[in-house]
Enzyme design. Sequence first.
Site, short mmCIF file in Angstrom:
data_model
loop_
_atom_site.label_atom_id
_atom_site.label_comp_id
_atom_site.label_asym_id
_atom_site.label_seq_id
_atom_site.Cartn_x
_atom_site.Cartn_y
_atom_site.Cartn_z
N GLU A 67 31.24 -36.92 65.01
CA GLU A 67 31.67 -36.36 66.29
C GLU A 67 32.54 -37.34 67.07
O GLU A 67 33.51 -36.94 67.71
CB GLU A 67 30.45 -35.96 67.13
CG GLU A 67 29.67 -34.78 66.58
CD GLU A 67 30.49 -33.50 66.54
OE1 GLU A 67 31.50 -33.41 67.25
OE2 GLU A 67 30.12 -32.59 65.79
N CYS A 232 40.20 -18.07 66.55
CA CYS A 232 40.44 -18.10 68.00
C CYS A 232 41.22 -19.34 68.41
O CYS A 232 41.06 -19.86 69.51
CB CYS A 232 39.11 -18.04 68.75
SG CYS A 232 39.28 -17.50 70.49
#
Length: 387
Positions: A67, A232
């Site tokens: 991350e 998206c």
Amino acid sequence: KRKEQGNDIRSFFADSSSSGKKKRRAGESKVPSEESGEMQNDSKMDLQAVVSNVPREVTAYGVWVSEIMLQQTRVEAVIPYYLKWMQKFPTVHCLANATDEEVNSHWAGLGFYRRARFLHAGAKRVVNDYNGIVPTTVEELLKVEGIGPYTASAVASIAHGVEVPVVDGNVCRVLSRLTGIANHIKAGVLKDDLGWTLAERIIKAKSGGGGEMDGSPGEVNQALMELGATYCSPAGSGVDDGDPLKEFYVSTRLGMAIGEAMHNSSSSVSGQVESLIANKAFVANEKGDQCRLCDPKGISTAYYDIMDRMNADLSTDSKTNAKRIYAIAGHASLPIPPPKKSKREEVIAVAVISLQPSDSERCWLMVKRPSKGLLAGQWEFPSVCVW
């Protein structure tokens, strides 16, 4: 929920679980094949050798490292760095015991070196204060250097199954299009405040739907982030057959409503709508309240963007169904573009000084940057800012 259709966002999780696509957890990376041409042969062989020595199980430490590396960096660029990092520093103890030079050398090329310094400091904190065990709760993770709300929630949900949402730029884009929020993805009210409330509703809906649903909280969070990066994405149409959220987007419905009002009604309707947008879109109501989520100029920005896109596409594309054009225009208009920041430019004078003794290799004069600020602790040629 969409009560008029008798279903809600939970149906997405049921549908996507049967799509046949293999799920990929954080910490697990797809390695380019030899046929892909993405790497030179030597690099491929080196990377494949590294892969064989990297643990495949999902760990809190592995999620944490991935991350941090993925912040402002593309997945494709991170993969080789992550694999080599995990080979050199397979545990939090290994990282905590490493020198600054070792950490910097394995981070070199990823940029944003502040992330590496915080990761190193965080590992030392985990070893000293938590006996080398990465905390399992968001509250405790936030006490570790370099871990903010996003990373803490990602580690807790993906590695430990804690029921918390994760909100990044991709998730903000999904939320904006699902709910019709006229704001940009970097807006504090969206990425730091109410966006988390909206994302939490999806997590809660997943676990509280009254039936069995596939996917842990971490998998749901990863699914939302992956949707924000694929179907998206900024270039997503909102009407692709493979998009599991296409029936839920408010953005496409806004585009169709505006398109039908503008092109299937009298010119007076268009004038009334534009008058409303111009005069009352961002004026407080009688109670003095304003929408907290939308940018003050977000409604007008999205509206005129929809109109420009529809008119341009209708004039150049006679084959595509008009309603599809309306829907795509509405989807593309949200979220609105973020404000542009002015770039800082400097003129730097650099001295490149070397010495080559007769009996040894050439030496170069290097200086270490300050421990704080841009490129802190990195080595460079002596330089001074001229203006």
